[in-house]
Scaffold this active site. Sequence first.
Site, mmCIF file in Angstrom:
data_model
loop_
_atom_site.group_PDB
_atom_site.id
_atom_site.type_symbol
_atom_site.label_atom_id
_atom_site.label_comp_id
_atom_site.label_asym_id
_atom_site.label_seq_id
_atom_site.Cartn_x
_atom_site.Cartn_y
_atom_site.Cartn_z
ATOM 1 N N TYR A 72 0.842 -1.206 0.000
ATOM 2 C CA TYR A 72 0.000 0.000 0.000
ATOM 3 C C TYR A 72 0.880 1.260 0.000
ATOM 4 O O TYR A 72 0.622 2.207 -0.731
ATOM 5 C CB TYR A 72 -0.908 -0.001 1.227
ATOM 6 C CG TYR A 72 -1.979 1.061 1.193
ATOM 7 C CD1 TYR A 72 -3.251 0.775 0.713
ATOM 8 C CD2 TYR A 72 -1.718 2.364 1.627
ATOM 9 C CE1 TYR A 72 -4.240 1.750 0.671
ATOM 10 C CE2 TYR A 72 -2.703 3.342 1.586
ATOM 11 C CZ TYR A 72 -3.961 3.031 1.109
ATOM 12 O OH TYR A 72 -4.930 3.997 1.069
ATOM 13 N N LYS A 258 -0.643 6.959 -23.237
ATOM 14 C CA LYS A 258 -0.119 7.253 -24.569
ATOM 15 C C LYS A 258 1.401 7.016 -24.546
ATOM 16 O O LYS A 258 1.847 5.895 -24.691
ATOM 17 C CB LYS A 258 -0.452 8.696 -24.976
ATOM 18 C CG LYS A 258 -1.919 8.921 -25.311
ATOM 19 C CD LYS A 258 -2.743 9.259 -24.124
ATOM 20 C CE LYS A 258 -4.142 9.681 -24.468
ATOM 21 N NZ LYS A 258 -5.006 9.754 -23.303
#
Length: 460
Positions: A72, A258
């Site tokens: 975490y 991207k």
Amino acid sequence: MELPYAEPYRIKMVESIKKSTVEQRKQWIKEAKYNLFNLKSDQVYIDLLTDSGTGAMSDRQWAEVMLADESYAGSSSFLKLEKAVKDITGYNFFIPTHQGRAAENVLFSAMVKEGDIIPGNSHFDTTKGHIEYRKGKVVDCIIDEATNTDLFHPFKGNIDLNKLEKVFKSNPIEKIPFVIVTVTCNTAGGQPVSMANIKAVSELCKAYNVKLFFDAARYAENCYFIKEREEAYKNRSIKSIAAEMFSYGDGMTMSSKKDGLVNMGGIIALNDEEIYRTAITFNIMYEGFITYGGMSGRDMGALAVGLYEALDYDYLTSRITQVQYLGEKMAEFGVPVQKPIGGHAVYLDANKFVPTIPKEEYRAQSLAIELYIVGGIRGVEVGTILADRDPETRENRYPELELVRLAIPRRTYTHNHMEYIAATLKKIYKSRTEAKRGYKILWEAPIMRHFTVVLEKIQE
Ligand code: F0G
């Protein structure tokens, strides 16, 4: 004799895609309410809806998936990613988010207030959406050349400095928290911004004490164009060009889907500690703890590697060459496309392709539907539907460019796919009749309507 160009990778795994008939596709698009986002992916043969999160990861990225640390807090995958982001951007602080619009949401929560004005070069729709949602206003300062699809200009994403200065002079400067430069400029056709322009914008911003942020979704492709088209950079590495570019700004948001070469992820990087401190609280509320922010450890590991792979000159050459090849082939066939061809996509000029359809009946959407029916190719409308209504008058906004974007996923489709796409467009263009009617909207969302819009075909 110069040898032909070929990809700097080979294929280790393949994914089947399905062919279908024109009759099937007519039925499917009707069932999808003429909204291409509603199609099931196996109803599509070649999916050019987006280059976002649709690329292929490398063997080295998949190895990072296996090495990932899912702790975490303080995971080693986060630390790898943080190191990569700081190394590439040079910014002091990094905040992970689950995608680009989440980065906008977090950063703009810290920086945008009601009544603020954010100038830029044709902001992407989620960027505009997040600003307008906060009752801020965007001002498009892109150069006029950007809207002439036939005109060759090497950097059609550039900001018009006079327009920008006018915004600075005609508004209280404290109302302008930052300028956002989108590299490459998606809305204008994947067009790059020159380093000279970035530098000049940066100087103007400094003179008026306004911050400069990048929307860096396709920054590596932008840096490739700088290397190819700006003399002073031809011998520089892409990484050093990126470092210089980021040095002119105060920070960036990035959709890692991207030029991060991953399927999911987002980045905020910036220098200002106070903004960072404000933003991390929003990050914890909206995204997750500051060492994962909506990404799993495996996403972060893959992104840490992908960021470097996207800066590789051979990779970028193959990427941009593929897109250029497709665009130039279509142009050869007479198909009206935005020129020069952008970095990630070929944009069809619907105003020239189907001028007989009234603009109120969504020319670009009509063309995108035709392309799907004829070839099973899914593109996306970048025109009136995407432009949404004016937030005050609620009238349709008719952008100067009415485009269909054919976005090419990274490292995914082959040369033969490009041939198929070009041939399909040739067929549609050569056999086009004077279509008179398009579509009408039956239902739309108040903002970002193009994702969920319901349309009906208007009978001729
Ligand atoms: N900025 C630009 C320039 C983009 O192109 C996108 C996404 C975003 C921000 C938002 O990033 O999707 O990760 O939340 N563009 C995708 C596209 C959706 O198809 O062009 P995201």
